[in-house]
Design a protein around this motif. Structure first.
Motif, short mmCIF file in Angstrom:
data_model
loop_
_atom_site.label_atom_id
_atom_site.label_comp_id
_atom_site.label_asym_id
_atom_site.label_seq_id
_atom_site.Cartn_x
_atom_site.Cartn_y
_atom_site.Cartn_z
N ALA A 10 -14.15 2.42 10.18
CA ALA A 10 -14.95 2.76 9.00
C ALA A 10 -14.82 1.67 7.94
CB ALA A 10 -14.50 4.11 8.43
N ARG A 11 -13.61 1.15 7.75
CA ARG A 11 -13.43 0.04 6.80
C ARG A 11 -14.26 -1.16 7.21
NH1 ARG A 11 -9.48 -2.90 6.29
NH2 ARG A 11 -8.06 -2.23 7.92
N ALA A 12 -14.28 -1.44 8.51
CA ALA A 12 -15.05 -2.59 9.00
C ALA A 12 -16.54 -2.39 8.73
CB ALA A 12 -14.79 -2.80 10.49
N LEU A 13 -17.04 -1.19 8.97
CA LEU A 13 -18.46 -0.92 8.73
C LEU A 13 -18.83 -1.10 7.26
CD1 LEU A 13 -19.06 2.21 10.96
CD2 LEU A 13 -20.11 -0.03 11.25
N GLN A 18 -8.00 -3.15 3.19
CA GLN A 18 -7.08 -2.02 3.00
C GLN A 18 -6.86 -1.77 1.52
OE1 GLN A 18 -3.63 -3.14 5.42
NE2 GLN A 18 -4.15 -1.48 6.84
N GLU A 19 -6.80 -2.82 0.75
CA GLU A 19 -6.59 -2.69 -0.69
C GLU A 19 -7.76 -1.95 -1.35
OE1 GLU A 19 -6.20 -5.50 1.05
OE2 GLU A 19 -4.08 -5.98 0.77
N THR A 20 -8.98 -2.28 -0.93
CA THR A 20 -10.17 -1.61 -1.47
C THR A 20 -10.14 -0.13 -1.16
OG1 THR A 20 -11.48 -3.64 -1.26
CG2 THR A 20 -12.70 -1.56 -1.46
N LEU A 21 -9.86 0.20 0.11
CA LEU A 21 -9.82 1.61 0.49
C LEU A 21 -8.71 2.35 -0.24
CD1 LEU A 21 -10.59 4.08 2.10
CD2 LEU A 21 -9.30 3.16 4.04
N ASP A 23 -7.53 1.81 -3.11
CA ASP A 23 -7.99 2.01 -4.49
C ASP A 23 -9.03 3.12 -4.56
OD1 ASP A 23 -8.16 1.21 -7.33
OD2 ASP A 23 -10.17 0.53 -6.77
N LYS A 24 -10.03 3.09 -3.68
CA LYS A 24 -11.09 4.09 -3.71
C LYS A 24 -10.58 5.48 -3.34
CE LYS A 24 -14.95 0.96 -3.00
NZ LYS A 24 -15.72 1.24 -4.20
N ALA A 25 -9.60 5.55 -2.44
CA ALA A 25 -9.06 6.84 -2.01
C ALA A 25 -7.94 7.32 -2.94
CB ALA A 25 -8.54 6.73 -0.58
N ARG A 26 -7.50 6.43 -3.83
CA ARG A 26 -6.41 6.74 -4.75
C ARG A 26 -5.13 7.12 -4.00
NH1 ARG A 26 -9.88 9.84 -9.38
NH2 ARG A 26 -10.99 7.98 -10.02
N VAL A 27 -4.81 6.28 -3.00
CA VAL A 27 -3.55 6.40 -2.27
C VAL A 27 -2.84 5.06 -2.34
CG1 VAL A 27 -4.46 8.17 -0.69
CG2 VAL A 27 -4.54 5.77 -0.01
N SER A 28 -1.55 5.07 -2.06
CA SER A 28 -0.82 3.80 -2.09
C SER A 28 -1.19 2.96 -0.88
CB SER A 28 0.69 4.05 -2.11
OG SER A 28 1.13 4.51 -0.85
N LEU A 29 -1.08 1.67 -1.03
CA LEU A 29 -1.35 0.76 0.08
C LEU A 29 -0.38 1.04 1.23
CD1 LEU A 29 -2.99 -1.56 1.22
CD2 LEU A 29 -1.47 -3.15 0.01
N THR A 30 0.86 1.35 0.91
CA THR A 30 1.85 1.67 1.94
C THR A 30 1.42 2.89 2.74
OG1 THR A 30 3.61 0.73 0.60
CG2 THR A 30 4.27 2.25 2.35
N ALA A 31 0.95 3.93 2.05
CA ALA A 31 0.50 5.14 2.74
C ALA A 31 -0.69 4.83 3.64
CB ALA A 31 0.13 6.22 1.73
N LEU A 32 -1.61 4.01 3.16
CA LEU A 32 -2.77 3.65 3.97
C LEU A 32 -2.35 2.86 5.21
CD1 LEU A 32 -5.79 3.64 4.46
CD2 LEU A 32 -5.90 1.55 3.10
N ALA A 54 -13.05 9.50 0.61
CA ALA A 54 -13.53 8.20 0.12
C ALA A 54 -14.57 7.63 1.08
CB ALA A 54 -12.36 7.22 -0.04
N PHE A 55 -14.29 7.73 2.37
CA PHE A 55 -15.26 7.23 3.35
C PHE A 55 -16.55 8.05 3.33
CE2 PHE A 55 -11.67 5.36 6.05
CZ PHE A 55 -12.00 4.05 5.73
N GLU A 56 -16.41 9.37 3.39
CA GLU A 56 -17.60 10.22 3.44
C GLU A 56 -18.46 10.06 2.19
OE1 GLU A 56 -15.97 14.10 4.27
OE2 GLU A 56 -15.97 13.72 6.43
#
Length: 85
Positions: A10-13, A18-21, A23-32, A54-56
């Protein structure tokens, strides 16, 4: 539940890092990074849910069937005619 592969696809599409996602999902980069790891690391369901939302919210549909899993990016004109989740 979204899988690590679905998140990376989904990120690729969307052309997101990872940093963008994170931020948009409001989760830590480590968690992602844990979510997208193939090592089977534990991830809170709330983290998966925030990433999924965030994706949907940006046109990604998650596909899960007995034939496999995947993601679909709905194009902008069709996204506008869909009701909000």
């Amino acid at each position: 539940m979204i899988t690590a592969r679905q998140s990376r696809a989904a990120r690729a599409l969307l052309g997101w890092t990872q940093e963008t996602l994170a931020d948009k999902a409001r989760v830590s980069l480590t968690a992602l990074k844990r979510l997208e790891s193939e090592s089977g690391l534990e991830v809170y369901e709330s983290t998966r849910d925030q990433v999924r939302r965030a994706f949907e919210g940006n046109g990604v549909i998650f596909l899960n069937s007995d034939q496999g899993i995947g993601v679909l990016l709905v194009d902008e004109k069709h996204r506008q005619s869909r009701p909000s989740p």
